[in-house]
Design a protein around this motif. Structure first.
Motif, PDB file in Angstrom:
ATOM      1  N   LEU C  27       6.796  41.888 -15.593  1.00 58.15           N
ATOM      2  CA  LEU C  27       5.742  42.901 -15.546  1.00 58.15           C
ATOM      3  C   LEU C  27       4.979  42.817 -14.224  1.00 58.15           C
ATOM      4  CD1 LEU C  27       4.406  42.650 -19.183  1.00 58.15           C
ATOM      5  CD2 LEU C  27       5.695  44.520 -18.163  1.00 58.15           C
ATOM      6  N   ILE C  28       4.736  41.585 -13.779  1.00 53.57           N
ATOM      7  CA  ILE C  28       4.035  41.424 -12.506  1.00 53.57           C
ATOM      8  C   ILE C  28       4.835  42.060 -11.381  1.00 53.57           C
ATOM      9  CG2 ILE C  28       3.343  39.741 -10.768  1.00 53.57           C
ATOM     10  CD1 ILE C  28       2.588  37.881 -12.946  1.00 53.57           C
ATOM     11  N   GLU C  29       6.128  41.787 -11.403  1.00 50.93           N
ATOM     12  CA  GLU C  29       6.976  42.301 -10.347  1.00 50.93           C
ATOM     13  C   GLU C  29       6.952  43.816 -10.328  1.00 50.93           C
ATOM     14  OE1 GLU C  29       8.302  40.418  -8.153  1.00 50.93           O
ATOM     15  OE2 GLU C  29       9.326  42.008  -7.084  1.00 50.93           O
ATOM     16  N   GLY C  30       6.789  44.395 -11.492  1.00 52.80           N
ATOM     17  CA  GLY C  30       6.760  45.846 -11.546  1.00 52.80           C
ATOM     18  C   GLY C  30       5.429  46.426 -11.151  1.00 52.80           C
ATOM     19  N   GLY C  31       4.340  45.695 -11.379  1.00 49.83           N
ATOM     20  CA  GLY C  31       3.035  46.335 -11.280  1.00 49.83           C
ATOM     21  C   GLY C  31       2.073  45.797 -10.252  1.00 49.83           C
ATOM     22  N   GLY C  32       2.369  44.642  -9.656  1.00 50.11           N
ATOM     23  CA  GLY C  32       1.362  44.050  -8.782  1.00 50.11           C
ATOM     24  C   GLY C  32       1.367  44.669  -7.398  1.00 50.11           C
ATOM     25  N   ARG C  37       3.042  39.676  -4.497  1.00 54.74           N
ATOM     26  CA  ARG C  37       3.670  39.610  -5.820  1.00 54.74           C
ATOM     27  C   ARG C  37       4.480  38.338  -5.972  1.00 54.74           C
ATOM     28  NH1 ARG C  37       5.373  45.471  -6.136  1.00 54.74           N
ATOM     29  NH2 ARG C  37       7.285  44.751  -5.164  1.00 54.74           N
ATOM     30  N   GLY C  38       5.190  38.001  -4.894  1.00 56.77           N
ATOM     31  CA  GLY C  38       6.053  36.830  -5.010  1.00 56.77           C
ATOM     32  C   GLY C  38       5.235  35.576  -5.252  1.00 56.77           C
ATOM     33  N   ARG C  39       4.150  35.406  -4.479  1.00 61.72           N
ATOM     34  CA  ARG C  39       3.314  34.223  -4.623  1.00 61.72           C
ATOM     35  C   ARG C  39       2.712  34.157  -6.025  1.00 61.72           C
ATOM     36  NH1 ARG C  39       2.902  29.448  -1.978  1.00 61.72           N
ATOM     37  NH2 ARG C  39       5.126  29.815  -2.299  1.00 61.72           N
ATOM     38  N   LEU C  40       2.210  35.306  -6.483  1.00 60.39           N
ATOM     39  CA  LEU C  40       1.615  35.334  -7.823  1.00 60.39           C
ATOM     40  C   LEU C  40       2.669  34.946  -8.851  1.00 60.39           C
ATOM     41  CD1 LEU C  40      -0.753  36.013  -9.633  1.00 60.39           C
ATOM     42  CD2 LEU C  40      -0.016  38.393  -9.606  1.00 60.39           C
ATOM     43  N   GLY C  41       3.870  35.489  -8.648  1.00 55.39           N
ATOM     44  CA  GLY C  41       4.955  35.147  -9.555  1.00 55.39           C
ATOM     45  C   GLY C  41       5.211  33.649  -9.569  1.00 55.39           C
ATOM     46  N   GLU C 108      11.241  38.070  -9.466  1.00 56.34           N
ATOM     47  CA  GLU C 108      12.446  38.046 -10.295  1.00 56.34           C
ATOM     48  C   GLU C 108      13.178  36.721 -10.190  1.00 56.34           C
ATOM     49  OE1 GLU C 108      13.228  42.695  -9.325  1.00 56.34           O
ATOM     50  OE2 GLU C 108      13.336  41.049  -7.899  1.00 56.34           O
ATOM     51  N   PHE C 109      13.076  36.079  -9.026  1.00 54.38           N
ATOM     52  CA  PHE C 109      13.716  34.769  -8.874  1.00 54.38           C
ATOM     53  C   PHE C 109      13.177  33.821  -9.925  1.00 54.38           C
ATOM     54  CE2 PHE C 109      15.887  31.595  -6.380  1.00 54.38           C
ATOM     55  CZ  PHE C 109      15.182  30.430  -6.623  1.00 54.38           C
ATOM     56  N   TYR C 110      11.845  33.758 -10.013  1.00 52.14           N
ATOM     57  CA  TYR C 110      11.226  32.843 -10.968  1.00 52.14           C
ATOM     58  C   TYR C 110      11.508  33.266 -12.400  1.00 52.14           C
ATOM     59  CZ  TYR C 110       8.828  31.202  -6.836  1.00 52.14           C
ATOM     60  OH  TYR C 110       8.552  30.704  -5.597  1.00 52.14           O
ATOM     61  N   ALA C 111      11.565  34.588 -12.622  1.00 54.71           N
ATOM     62  CA  ALA C 111      11.888  35.053 -13.974  1.00 54.71           C
ATOM     63  C   ALA C 111      13.272  34.574 -14.381  1.00 54.71           C
ATOM     64  CB  ALA C 111      11.812  36.582 -14.032  1.00 54.71           C
ATOM     65  N   LEU C 112      14.230  34.688 -13.455  1.00 51.30           N
ATOM     66  CA  LEU C 112      15.587  34.238 -13.780  1.00 51.30           C
ATOM     67  C   LEU C 112      15.624  32.729 -14.011  1.00 51.30           C
ATOM     68  CD1 LEU C 112      17.660  36.443 -11.388  1.00 51.30           C
ATOM     69  CD2 LEU C 112      17.778  36.429 -13.857  1.00 51.30           C
ATOM     70  N   LEU C 113      14.832  31.974 -13.227  1.00 47.93           N
ATOM     71  CA  LEU C 113      14.773  30.541 -13.457  1.00 47.93           C
ATOM     72  C   LEU C 113      14.284  30.254 -14.872  1.00 47.93           C
ATOM     73  CD1 LEU C 113      13.204  28.693 -10.402  1.00 47.93           C
ATOM     74  CD2 LEU C 113      15.465  28.413 -11.344  1.00 47.93           C
ATOM     75  N   LEU C 114      13.219  30.925 -15.263  1.00 46.23           N
ATOM     76  CA  LEU C 114      12.663  30.665 -16.587  1.00 46.23           C
ATOM     77  C   LEU C 114      13.618  31.097 -17.689  1.00 46.23           C
ATOM     78  CD1 LEU C 114       8.872  31.482 -16.325  1.00 46.23           C
ATOM     79  CD2 LEU C 114      10.064  29.323 -16.049  1.00 46.23           C
ATOM     80  N   PHE C 115      14.257  32.255 -17.509  1.00 47.46           N
ATOM     81  CA  PHE C 115      15.201  32.688 -18.539  1.00 47.46           C
ATOM     82  C   PHE C 115      16.387  31.743 -18.619  1.00 47.46           C
ATOM     83  CE2 PHE C 115      12.860  36.073 -19.832  1.00 47.46           C
ATOM     84  CZ  PHE C 115      12.691  37.108 -18.921  1.00 47.46           C
ATOM     85  N   GLY C 116      16.848  31.282 -17.455  1.00 48.05           N
ATOM     86  CA  GLY C 116      17.933  30.303 -17.480  1.00 48.05           C
ATOM     87  C   GLY C 116      17.527  29.059 -18.241  1.00 48.05           C
ATOM     88  N   THR C 117      16.261  28.660 -18.072  1.00 49.35           N
ATOM     89  CA  THR C 117      15.785  27.486 -18.801  1.00 49.35           C
ATOM     90  C   THR C 117      15.716  27.763 -20.293  1.00 49.35           C
ATOM     91  OG1 THR C 117      14.450  27.089 -16.852  1.00 49.35           O
ATOM     92  CG2 THR C 117      14.048  25.700 -18.741  1.00 49.35           C
ATOM     93  N   VAL C 118      15.362  28.996 -20.664  1.00 46.52           N
ATOM     94  CA  VAL C 118      15.403  29.353 -22.088  1.00 46.52           C
ATOM     95  C   VAL C 118      16.801  29.122 -22.636  1.00 46.52           C
ATOM     96  CG1 VAL C 118      15.275  31.263 -23.728  1.00 46.52           C
ATOM     97  CG2 VAL C 118      13.549  31.048 -21.971  1.00 46.52           C
ATOM     98  N   GLY C 119      17.791  29.596 -21.878  1.00 42.59           N
ATOM     99  CA  GLY C 119      19.172  29.396 -22.316  1.00 42.59           C
ATOM    100  C   GLY C 119      19.486  27.923 -22.481  1.00 42.59           C
TER     101      GLY C 119
END
Lengths: 220, 100, 488
Positions: C27-32, C37-41, C108-119
């Motif tokens: 959501l941040i990536e879409g709206g900030g 944005r990257g730093r906030l992410g 999105e980089f960090y999002a993918l990291l977190l989702f990968g960790t979910v997996g």
């Protein structure tokens, strides 16, 4: 009735798979795979899995393979040139694979040969699938949402066109195994070649990476 | 009557043809298509077992395999597009920037 | 319609936290605002992974099964959750240091990291093959994308392609193995498979061979994921091409998670055919150690060298695997914990020195860096010594427990080969240390200054490596208890 249907559609699946292997242009392989999927859908119906049969047609053949065909068309993928190394590999590899397959088939025939398949013996209602998805299989069902999020994010991240940073319009480049069109080059927004001019022979370019770095500059 | 083994042998044949395609095809898209053929072979095995065991789990498993195949196809094709942009070729023998 | 009991949510709390923060990142990536944005992410991802690490404690307080016995929280799950989420925290910090220098920081980089960790966290807790498969794919697909993150660099996209093709190929084999297990036993829950007798559809003299074939297929699939020989061909190219923090991530989290499911599947579900798959593990262990170490000796690119070294380390883990007992399991767990820390640390320093476009990744570029950049160089030396197995580091006790487990299982030949390989490996690790401290620099390489994030990474990795090297007992005890729990 059932044996006839099995052999007809099993034969179609087999023919499609062999055609997939034999055809050299990817588009024909993709279309052969669609034929295989269609034949498999009928086999799924014979095995009482009506929901899966229709999902196979709608999702697998109807969405995933369409995506494949789109990308093949986009990349204008054509017949690749064969190398000598690959011919040698094929000469050795096919007999080995055939041997393994015969072993495997014999094993399956011995282990599972005694059970007959009775069409209509087990029919899976769509309602039953729905019930199972939300009771026994709730966790996998919800976790696949993360999978899709990863898929969508990844696809956009890797393939989406970003704004050009050099200001130059993309030039037409030739994909090695086919003739591109200007529309295709624009669709891919291939960055301008660092060596200038239209690319005639895209030899492997180990220099393109540092050249690229210089072209990118620090303004990213 | 068709014995169960016929379905399993067909599934094994499809799987092995997919493996052969993976090893012998020269362009990336065809290699990926061969992998999809392998997955279809496995799906057939699952549905056959599901029918023979009178168990719904096999059908559900095929459902999830299709879901995964969809996500994989999206990402895989995006990767292929990115590679073509970077290397301007689809030939797998050209994927040799990094050598042994 | 039954409601989901509350304790089920506590049991998957780390996964929920990670997935939630991943969604927030999207959501941040879409709206900030476009600029930061990257730093906030990055900060959101850091917060999310730290909260997830804390959530593991809550998970640990609620042991038991969840969601129709598809997910189990026991000591085994908790141990690996700590290792994996800890690795993710460190990788997020490392990315905060690396990505801005490459001008590549996006949420999105960090999002993918977190989702990968979910997996990965779902992988280690799943006791049902469907869940294992789906979470394995989540982890793999996010890693395929992350490997190709530097998408304008041909090496990066090529590494992503190779990883993707070979990974999907392996997944198909793994899936066929699952199909055969399902056909033979009628269930896909690991503990039910262990107790089940063969279904009536299996007949003829080949009945017990079906599970053997299933085991072989699953071994092929999982062997790819842990980069064990003879399935290791993708590792050097993928590790070399991927961005350095992603390589650190790949060599740690997914590998540990894959070994976890390897353990669960083979020790629980396929326990009865142990005498057969033991030989597969035995041969794979020897091949991995020897191939990995010999090839590493020949490398000059430091990322490739570390890639071959991680193949060799997969071999050491397989030695403990071959021990076929709870002692082997606890040795594997301890070794993986130490290995994750030292490997991420090593890749962290590599990514720190690599600079723009990853220009400085050759061993010769490291000449003289020991005096120009003393802190990173000292940390790198410590990690390399740990990889060798020098006492007072986690790597030493990791190897010690592995060898002890193997000897207790009377695998003398295998242990001798492992010891010889460890000695051989010292050569290429020490070569880097020699370059760091005893060579004159040829070219002035400009490494970026140490950011706060990088310092934290170093502190974390060094702390874990030394802690495991000086006070291994508590961790080992936890591992042993978890191993016993898992087998029940």
């Amino acid at each position: 009735m059932h044996p006839a249907l099995f052999f007809i559609f099993g034969g179609i699946a087999l023919a499609g798979a062999i055609n997939l292997l034999v055809q050299r242009a990817p588009i024909y392989s993709a279309l052969s795979l669609v034929a295989v999927m269609g034949a498999l859908a009928v086999l799924f119906l014979l095995l009482g899995a009506e929901f899966i049969a229709f999902i196979q047609i709608i999702v697998y053949a109807g969405a995933i393979m369409v995506l494949f065909v789109f990308v093949i068309m986009l990349l204008n993928a054509d017949v690749p040139e064969p190398t000598r190394r690959s011919k040698v590999a094929q000469a050795i590899g096919y007999p080995v694979m055939a041997l393994l397959l015969v072993e495997l088939a014999g094993f399956f025939a011995a282990a599972f040969g005694a059970t007959p398949v009775r069409t209509g013996g087990y029919l899976v209602q769509v309602a039953a699938v729905g019930q199972a998805l939300f009771h026994e299989f709730l966790l996998p069902f919800e976790v696949t949402s993360v999978l899709f999020l990863v898929g969508v994010t990844g696809a956009v991240l890797l393939a989406a066109r970003r704004e050009e940073r050099h200001g130059a319009a993309p030039r037409a480049t030739r994909v090695h195994a086919g003739v591109p069109t200007r529309a295709m080059a624009e669709a891919l927004s291939v960055p301008p070649n660092a060596m200038g001019g239209a690319v005639i022979e895209p030899a492997p370019q180990p220099e393109s990476e540092p050249a690229h770095a210089r072209a990118q500059g620090d303004g990213r | 009557m068709i014995p169960l083994s016929y379905y399993l042998i067909l599934s094994a044949i499809l799987f092995c043809i997919g493996v052969a395609g993976f090893f012998f095809k020269r362009d990336i898209v065809s290699i990926f298509i061969s992998i999809e053929l392998m997955l279809n072979g496995v799906n057939l095995a699952f549905v056959a077992f599901s029918h023979a065991l009178h168990s719904i789990s096999g059908n559900l498993f095929v459902f999830f395999v299709m879901v995964v195949a969809a996500a994989e196809a999206a990402v895989g094709l995006a990767i292929i597009i990115a590679v073509v942009r970077a290397r301007q070729t689809l030939n797998v023998d050209r994927m040799d920037l990094m050598k042994l | 319609m039954s409601l989901v009991p509350a304790e089920f949510y506590w049991r998957i709390l780390p996964e929920l936290v990670l997935a939630g923060f991943g969604a927030v990142l999207m959501l941040i990536e879409g709206g900030g605002r476009a600029g930061n944005r990257g730093r906030l992410g990055a900060y959101v991802a850091l917060l999310g992974s730290l909260l997830a690490f804390g959530a593991v404690f809550i998970q640990a307080a609620n042991p038991g099964d969840a969601f129709q016995h598809m997910f189990r929280v026991d000591g085994f799950t908790v141990f690996f959750d700590f290792v994996i989420i800890g690795a993710t925290v460190v990788v997020v910090l490392l990315s905060m240091d690396y990505l801005p220098t490459q001008h590549l920081e996006r949420g999105e980089f960090y999002a993918l990291l977190l989702f990968g960790t979910v997996g990965m966290t779902f992988m280690v807790g799943s006791v049902e093959l469907i869940m294992i498969f789906i979470s394995l794919e989540i982890s793999s697909i996010s890693t395929y994308v992350l490997a190709g993150y530097r998408r304008h660099a041909p090496r990066s996209t090529e590494s992503s392609l190779k990883y993707f093709l070979l990974g999907s190929f392996a997944t198909a084999f793994f899936l066929y193995g699952i199909a055969l297990v399902y056909g033979a036993t009628g269930t896909t829950q690991l503990y039910d498979v262990a107790r089940a007798s063969l279904t009536p559809i299996v007949g003829g003299g080949e009945a017990d061979r079906v599970l053997l074939l299933a085991g072989a297929l699953m071994f092929i699939g999982l062997g790819f994921k842990v980069s064990a020989a003879p399935f290791q061909v993708w590792t050097p190219d993928v590790y070399e091409g991927a961005p350095a923090p992603v390589t650190g991530f790949m060599s740690a989290g997914p590998k540990a998670a894959a070994f976890a499911i390897f353990l669960r599947i083979f020790y629980v579900a396929l326990h009865s055919s142990g005498h057969a798959w033991f030989w597969m593990v035995y041969v794979a262990a020897i091949l991995s150690m020897c191939l990995g170490n010999i090839a590493a000796l020949l490398q000059t690119n430091i990322k490739r060298m570390l890639a071959y070294s991680s193949i060799a380390h997969a071999g050491y883990v397989l030695v403990a695997f071959a021990a076929l007992g709870p002692e082997g399991i606890s040795a594997v767990m301890f070794y993986l914990a130490a290995y994750v820390a030292m490997n991420i640390g090593a890749f962290a320093v590599v990514s720190h020195f690599a600079h723009r476009e990853e220009r400085y990744v050759d061993v010769k570029d490291y000449a003289g860096l020991g005096f120009r950049f003393p802190v990173p160089a000292f940390c790198l030396s410590l990690f390399l010594f740990s990889l060798i197995g020098v006492p007072l580091t986690g790597g030493f006790f990791g190897k010690l427990y592995v060898f002890r487990a193997a000897l207790d299982a009377h695998l003398v030949g295998l242990t001798v080969i492992a010891v010889l390989n460890s000695a051989l490996a010292a050569f290429y690790y020490l070569r880097v240390v020699v370059f760091l401290y005893m060579r004159q620099p040829a070219e002035e390489i400009a490494a970026p200054p140490m950011t706060g994030a990088f310092s934290l990474v170093m502190i974390a990795c060094v702390a874990v490596v030394i802690w495991l090297g000086v006070f291994p007992n508590r961790v080992l005890e936890f591992a042993s208890r978890s191993a016993a729990q898992m087998l029940r």
